[in-house]
Design a protein around this motif. Sequence first.
Motif, PDB file in Angstrom:
ATOM      1  N   LEU A   7       0.852  -1.182   0.000  1.00  0.00           N
ATOM      2  CA  LEU A   7       0.000   0.000   0.000  1.00  0.00           C
ATOM      3  C   LEU A   7       0.890   1.234   0.000  1.00  0.00           C
ATOM      4  O   LEU A   7       1.841   1.329   0.783  1.00  0.00           O
ATOM      5  N   MET A  63      -2.706   0.427  -4.107  1.00  0.00           N
ATOM      6  CA  MET A  63      -2.256  -0.926  -3.780  1.00  0.00           C
ATOM      7  C   MET A  63      -1.592  -1.453  -5.045  1.00  0.00           C
ATOM      8  O   MET A  63      -2.197  -1.449  -6.117  1.00  0.00           O
ATOM      9  N   THR A  75      -2.643  -3.715  -9.790  1.00  0.00           N
ATOM     10  CA  THR A  75      -2.909  -2.440  -9.114  1.00  0.00           C
ATOM     11  C   THR A  75      -4.374  -2.320  -8.760  1.00  0.00           C
ATOM     12  O   THR A  75      -5.241  -2.956  -9.371  1.00  0.00           O
ATOM     13  N   ALA A  76      -4.628  -1.459  -7.801  1.00  0.00           N
ATOM     14  CA  ALA A  76      -5.969  -0.960  -7.495  1.00  0.00           C
ATOM     15  C   ALA A  76      -5.783   0.374  -6.788  1.00  0.00           C
ATOM     16  O   ALA A  76      -4.916   0.507  -5.916  1.00  0.00           O
ATOM     17  N   LEU A  78      -7.562   3.201  -4.388  1.00  0.00           N
ATOM     18  CA  LEU A  78      -8.623   3.370  -3.406  1.00  0.00           C
ATOM     19  C   LEU A  78      -8.813   4.867  -3.209  1.00  0.00           C
ATOM     20  O   LEU A  78      -7.884   5.554  -2.783  1.00  0.00           O
ATOM     21  N   VAL A  92     -13.089   1.952  -5.419  1.00  0.00           N
ATOM     22  CA  VAL A  92     -11.954   1.160  -5.894  1.00  0.00           C
ATOM     23  C   VAL A  92     -11.927   1.302  -7.413  1.00  0.00           C
ATOM     24  O   VAL A  92     -12.913   0.995  -8.087  1.00  0.00           O
ATOM     25  N   VAL A  95      -8.667  -1.573 -11.225  1.00  0.00           N
ATOM     26  CA  VAL A  95      -8.228  -2.877 -10.729  1.00  0.00           C
ATOM     27  C   VAL A  95      -7.649  -3.636 -11.921  1.00  0.00           C
ATOM     28  O   VAL A  95      -8.348  -3.868 -12.911  1.00  0.00           O
ATOM     29  N   MET A 111      -7.598  -8.205  -4.334  1.00  0.00           N
ATOM     30  CA  MET A 111      -8.832  -7.687  -3.730  1.00  0.00           C
ATOM     31  C   MET A 111      -8.856  -7.911  -2.222  1.00  0.00           C
ATOM     32  O   MET A 111      -9.380  -7.081  -1.478  1.00  0.00           O
ATOM     33  N   VAL A 114      -6.706  -5.175  -0.808  1.00  0.00           N
ATOM     34  CA  VAL A 114      -7.446  -3.911  -0.843  1.00  0.00           C
ATOM     35  C   VAL A 114      -8.407  -3.839   0.342  1.00  0.00           C
ATOM     36  O   VAL A 114      -8.467  -2.833   1.059  1.00  0.00           O
ATOM     37  N   LEU A 127     -16.598  -0.830   0.517  1.00  0.00           N
ATOM     38  CA  LEU A 127     -15.932  -0.502  -0.738  1.00  0.00           C
ATOM     39  C   LEU A 127     -16.953  -0.552  -1.865  1.00  0.00           C
ATOM     40  O   LEU A 127     -17.868  -1.382  -1.851  1.00  0.00           O
TER      41      LEU A 127
END
Length: 174
Positions: A7, A63, A75-76, A78, A92, A95, A111, A114, A127
């Motif tokens: 993160l 993330m 990747t994601a 937030l 989110v 993704v 996930m 996340v 989320l």
Amino acid sequence: MDVRFDLDPSVTPGLRDGICALWADVSNAGGAVGFLPPVAPEEIRPDLLTHLTAMAEGRTRLMVGRDPEGRVLATAFLTFNGHRLMTHWLWVYTVMVHPSLQGQGTGSRLMAAVAEAARGFDGVTALRLTCRGGTGVHRFYEACGYKEVGRVPGAIKLADDDFRDDVTMWLELS
């Protein structure tokens, strides 16, 4: 493959270029992440810079999943909700899992990372994300514990004769 999730990594030129390359690879493999193939990293860079600016302003967190050599594979983003009545949930966005790793559990691990990170944010209880209908990806999110809570028919236009639903998914973090 061994993928480590972090993160808020330091944003270096290597990370930035790695995310651009991943985004292009996912898009060009047919992934529903905002672009239609063919797309080059240079076309993606402005969208990435928007995400990175939001990170610098404290509105978005990242993330990222990387292999032992540091290559960006997942990747994601937030994003905190700025509306005073909706600060208890995060968006989110973007993704992505490298196409070579799809179907191997990396997406589920992303996930889960996340959700675990979001549980550590003060006051965050849920989320929310959206996905493109007609891809089947909503079933992946359901397997990760998300529930479909809304659908806007034909909200996404891929071509003059190709409209897709915009599907809203929700995960309670309790």
